[in-house]
Enzyme design. Structure first.
Site, PDB file in Angstrom:
ATOM      1  N   SER A  82      -1.118   6.229  -0.401  1.00  0.00           N
ATOM      2  CA  SER A  82       0.216   6.549  -0.922  1.00  0.00           C
ATOM      3  C   SER A  82       0.091   7.505  -2.119  1.00  0.00           C
ATOM      4  O   SER A  82      -0.509   8.565  -1.973  1.00  0.00           O
ATOM      5  CB  SER A  82       0.954   5.255  -1.266  1.00  0.00           C
ATOM      6  OG  SER A  82       2.335   5.475  -1.415  1.00  0.00           O
ATOM      7  N   HIS A 231       3.491   1.143   6.087  1.00  0.00           N
ATOM      8  CA  HIS A 231       2.914   1.861   4.944  1.00  0.00           C
ATOM      9  C   HIS A 231       1.739   1.101   4.323  1.00  0.00           C
ATOM     10  O   HIS A 231       0.845   1.711   3.759  1.00  0.00           O
ATOM     11  CB  HIS A 231       4.009   2.095   3.902  1.00  0.00           C
ATOM     12  CG  HIS A 231       3.605   2.989   2.788  1.00  0.00           C
ATOM     13  ND1 HIS A 231       3.108   4.268   2.995  1.00  0.00           N
ATOM     14  CD2 HIS A 231       3.606   2.806   1.442  1.00  0.00           C
ATOM     15  CE1 HIS A 231       2.839   4.834   1.834  1.00  0.00           C
ATOM     16  NE2 HIS A 231       3.124   3.970   0.876  1.00  0.00           N
TER      17      HIS A 231
END
Length: 250
Positions: A82, A231
């Site tokens: 991320s 994610h």
């Protein structure tokens, strides 16, 4: 920059994402330690790293290089998830000779729309001075619409200090820099080293629309998708994620 070092062999730097700390990629570290020297870092304004007023990707990349210099490490593989993936990409683009392999987990070199307003609201409105236990903090998060898994992750940065609970995060500085965090600088050159992008099949952070941008900046790129993950792919299917990373940087 705060860090933890373990293992022996070629150096690998592990960089966590927004609101995280160096423990986020601890399982990956354990997988790599038999073959690599693993350095897990706290990004500025996270964990026990210094507090800074303005987080930009060139500044955060420079922090990684400063750590390598301080440890007299000429070159390292860099793995980032991320926001940490953006830091890893910026480091490779700005200091290509210092990066032997690049692994980017579920993020693209693009600007994103704001998607953390609910999280900021939950964190900033948590009544730290009135908290008596962590369960109260979890209940607060849940009432404001934060799912249980995300709330548990965020509360890892809540610690008990001398005067009650406090954040390890520098929330004010992160909020101030949020526009920089979700954006992406313009780079006029690419990174020619070996690069791997790993995405979660159920995540919308890396899409086919990002393909041309990724290839332009990282022409020697490979891609993997982990089915059944979003994610948080490294936490949802750690054995698969860790194996993919290790096989790529070996």
């Amino acid at each position: 920059m705060n860090y933890v070092k373990s293992g022996n062999g070629p150096v690998v730097i592990l960089i966590h994402g927004l609101f995280g700390d160096l423990d986020n990629l601890k399982l990956l570290s354990k997988t790599l330690e038999d073959s690599f020297t693993v350095i897990r870092v706290d990004v500025a304004n996270h964990g026990n790293s210094p507090r800074i007023a303005n987080m930009t990707y060139p500044n955060l990349a420079a922090d990684i290089i400063s750590l390598l210099d301080a440890l007299q490490i000429e070159q390292a593989s860099i793995v980032g998830h991320s926001m940490g993936g953006k830091i890893a990409m910026a480091t490779a683009l700005l200091y290509p000779a210092r990066v032997s392999h690049l692994v980017v987990a579920d993020i693209a070199p693009v600007c994103y729309n704001s998607r953390h307003d609910k999280v900021f609201n939950a964190l900033e409105t948590l009544p730290l001075s009135n908290l008596t236990n962590r369960r109260e903090a979890l209940t607060h998060m849940q009432k404001l619409g934060i799912d249980d898994g995300t709330a548990q992750f965020l509360l890892k940065s809540l610690k008990r200090g001398d005067n009650g609970f406090e954040w390890k995060l520098n929330l004010a500085a992160i909020r101030q820099s949020y526009t920089n965090i979700i954006s992406w600088p313009v780079f006029t050159h690419n990174y020619q080293g070996p690069c791997l992008f790993i995405r979660g099949a159920d995540s919308d952070y890396v899409t086919t629309e990002h393909r041309s941008t990724i290839i332009k900046l990282f022409p020697n790129v490979k891609a993997k998708t982990i089915e059944g993950t979003g994610h948080w792919l490294h936490a949802q299917k750690p054995s698969i994620f860790n194996r993919i990373v290790k096989e790529f940087i070996l």
